[in-house]
Enzyme design. Sequence first.
Site, PDB file in Angstrom:
ATOM      1  N   THR A  60      59.271 -66.495  76.119  1.00  0.00           N
ATOM      2  CA  THR A  60      58.261 -65.679  75.440  1.00  0.00           C
ATOM      3  C   THR A  60      58.919 -64.491  74.740  1.00  0.00           C
ATOM      4  O   THR A  60      58.560 -64.155  73.602  1.00  0.00           O
ATOM      5  CB  THR A  60      57.193 -65.214  76.460  1.00  0.00           C
ATOM      6  OG1 THR A  60      56.654 -66.378  77.069  1.00  0.00           O
ATOM      7  CG2 THR A  60      56.078 -64.441  75.794  1.00  0.00           C
ATOM      8  N   THR A 117      63.912 -42.488  80.617  1.00  0.00           N
ATOM      9  CA  THR A 117      64.344 -41.096  80.770  1.00  0.00           C
ATOM     10  C   THR A 117      63.353 -40.282  81.603  1.00  0.00           C
ATOM     11  O   THR A 117      63.638 -39.149  81.963  1.00  0.00           O
ATOM     12  CB  THR A 117      64.543 -40.448  79.393  1.00  0.00           C
ATOM     13  OG1 THR A 117      63.534 -40.937  78.519  1.00  0.00           O
ATOM     14  CG2 THR A 117      65.883 -40.788  78.818  1.00  0.00           C
ATOM     15  N   PRO A 151      61.986 -65.453  79.540  1.00  0.00           N
ATOM     16  CA  PRO A 151      62.899 -65.475  78.391  1.00  0.00           C
ATOM     17  C   PRO A 151      62.325 -66.177  77.164  1.00  0.00           C
ATOM     18  O   PRO A 151      62.471 -65.696  76.039  1.00  0.00           O
ATOM     19  CB  PRO A 151      64.133 -66.210  78.941  1.00  0.00           C
ATOM     20  CG  PRO A 151      64.101 -65.932  80.411  1.00  0.00           C
ATOM     21  CD  PRO A 151      62.652 -65.863  80.796  1.00  0.00           C
ATOM     22  N   LYS A 156      59.470 -52.630  74.239  1.00  0.00           N
ATOM     23  CA  LYS A 156      60.127 -52.934  75.533  1.00  0.00           C
ATOM     24  C   LYS A 156      59.695 -54.303  76.058  1.00  0.00           C
ATOM     25  O   LYS A 156      59.068 -54.426  77.118  1.00  0.00           O
ATOM     26  CB  LYS A 156      59.817 -51.836  76.550  1.00  0.00           C
ATOM     27  CG  LYS A 156      60.288 -50.465  76.078  1.00  0.00           C
ATOM     28  CD  LYS A 156      60.079 -49.387  77.094  1.00  0.00           C
ATOM     29  CE  LYS A 156      60.587 -48.048  76.615  1.00  0.00           C
ATOM     30  NZ  LYS A 156      59.796 -47.426  75.542  1.00  0.00           N
ATOM     31  N   PHE A 157      60.050 -55.323  75.290  1.00  0.00           N
ATOM     32  CA  PHE A 157      59.645 -56.690  75.656  1.00  0.00           C
ATOM     33  C   PHE A 157      60.108 -57.045  77.063  1.00  0.00           C
ATOM     34  O   PHE A 157      61.288 -56.891  77.404  1.00  0.00           O
ATOM     35  CB  PHE A 157      60.236 -57.700  74.672  1.00  0.00           C
ATOM     36  CG  PHE A 157      59.745 -57.530  73.261  1.00  0.00           C
ATOM     37  CD1 PHE A 157      58.380 -57.474  72.982  1.00  0.00           C
ATOM     38  CD2 PHE A 157      60.641 -57.427  72.211  1.00  0.00           C
ATOM     39  CE1 PHE A 157      57.920 -57.327  71.681  1.00  0.00           C
ATOM     40  CE2 PHE A 157      60.194 -57.283  70.904  1.00  0.00           C
ATOM     41  CZ  PHE A 157      58.836 -57.227  70.637  1.00  0.00           C
ATOM     42  N   ASP A 160      59.451 -50.195  69.314  1.00  0.00           N
ATOM     43  CA  ASP A 160      59.764 -49.972  70.732  1.00  0.00           C
ATOM     44  C   ASP A 160      58.637 -50.509  71.604  1.00  0.00           C
ATOM     45  O   ASP A 160      57.761 -49.772  72.031  1.00  0.00           O
ATOM     46  CB  ASP A 160      59.967 -48.460  70.947  1.00  0.00           C
ATOM     47  CG  ASP A 160      60.394 -48.113  72.365  1.00  0.00           C
ATOM     48  OD1 ASP A 160      60.915 -49.009  73.065  1.00  0.00           O
ATOM     49  OD2 ASP A 160      60.214 -46.952  72.769  1.00  0.00           O
TER      50      ASP A 160
HETATM   51  O1  C5P Z   1      58.001 -36.988  73.064  1.00  0.00           O
HETATM   52  P1  C5P Z   1      59.386 -37.403  73.448  1.00  0.00           P
HETATM   53  O2  C5P Z   1      60.460 -36.806  72.559  1.00  0.00           O
HETATM   54  O3  C5P Z   1      59.666 -37.240  74.919  1.00  0.00           O
HETATM   55  O4  C5P Z   1      59.380 -38.967  73.123  1.00  0.00           O
HETATM   56  C1  C5P Z   1      60.308 -39.836  73.636  1.00  0.00           C
HETATM   57  C2  C5P Z   1      60.055 -41.204  73.101  1.00  0.00           C
HETATM   58  O5  C5P Z   1      61.117 -42.010  73.527  1.00  0.00           O
HETATM   59  C3  C5P Z   1      58.771 -41.851  73.583  1.00  0.00           C
HETATM   60  O6  C5P Z   1      58.246 -42.571  72.477  1.00  0.00           O
HETATM   61  C4  C5P Z   1      59.204 -42.804  74.666  1.00  0.00           C
HETATM   62  O7  C5P Z   1      58.468 -44.010  74.682  1.00  0.00           O
HETATM   63  C5  C5P Z   1      60.636 -43.128  74.258  1.00  0.00           C
HETATM   64  N1  C5P Z   1      61.547 -43.541  75.311  1.00  0.00           N
HETATM   65  C6  C5P Z   1      61.940 -42.746  76.382  1.00  0.00           C
HETATM   66  N2  C5P Z   1      62.830 -43.215  77.302  1.00  0.00           N
HETATM   67  C7  C5P Z   1      63.324 -44.444  77.190  1.00  0.00           C
HETATM   68  C8  C5P Z   1      62.933 -45.259  76.107  1.00  0.00           C
HETATM   69  C9  C5P Z   1      62.053 -44.767  75.171  1.00  0.00           C
HETATM   70  O8  C5P Z   1      61.509 -41.600  76.476  1.00  0.00           O
HETATM   71  N3  C5P Z   1      64.231 -44.863  78.062  1.00  0.00           N
END
Ligand code: C5P
Length: 237
Positions: free
Chosen positions: A73, A118, A71, A66-67, A64
């Site tokens: 690269t 999120t 485009p 998140k590139f 994860d």
């Molecule tokens: O600790 P927690 O359960 O909140 O971890 C959530 C994980 O999900 C983290 O590693 C965070 O980078 C990832 N994440 C996120 N929301 C996104 C994408 C990834 O919380 N949209």
Amino acid sequence: MNIPARDRLIVALDLPEAAAARTLVQRIGAAAGFYKIGMELCMAPGFFELLEWLRGQGKQVFVDLKFFDIPETVGRAVRALSERGAQFCTVHGNQAIMQAAAQAKTHGLKVLAVTALTSLDRGDLDDLGFQCDVEALVLSRARRALQAGCDGVVSSGLEVAKLRAEAPRELIVVTPGIRPVDNRAESDQKRVMTPSRALQAGADYLVVGRPIRDAADPCAAAEAIQAEIASAVRSEE
Ligand code: C5P
């Protein structure tokens, strides 16, 4: 989508060092088979050795990072990552960026597009200059991701039901912001959901970080979530 119930839990290894990540994986043992490694670990030595070690342990890996770049690269990064044996990676950005990632993937690597983090709520979107609401943004980004050839999206549990109603079943939906109990007040995750509710809404995979990492017994915490997943999946069958 026919995903074995125990593969649906992805444990986020948000830790400062590869050694700490290995220790956590060993403590969790058979309670989880899918791990997410991301930005924090990437800053420490041994990121790719950790990926290889996880694969050697028979675990699936979600990279994860998140590139987000031009485009060309992003495409080159995804092509290089494809050789490493990860199952999922994440990409951010507009159509051309998502398309470059989707076109570059090989070796079964699946590209997931980030819809809206999120940790963002309406106020944060205002701050970023987005006029639409979170749900509209997530749906439009998911549609665009599919058109670009991505395999799935990362989306909060709160938007999953709407996504499922609109997007074809083959779209993989990975949901972070999962809390075994609703303890939103203590978290920086503003759009959280319990495992069963996220699965009932249509999530395929759940990403869980702190509730497992910070538990006194991470293995028991992961097993408790697996039990909840198993019963949620059974009740859907
Ligand atoms: O600790 P927690 O359960 O909140 O971890 C959530 C994980 O999900 C983290 O590693 C965070 O980078 C990832 N994440 C996120 N929301 C996104 C994408 C990834 O919380 N949209």
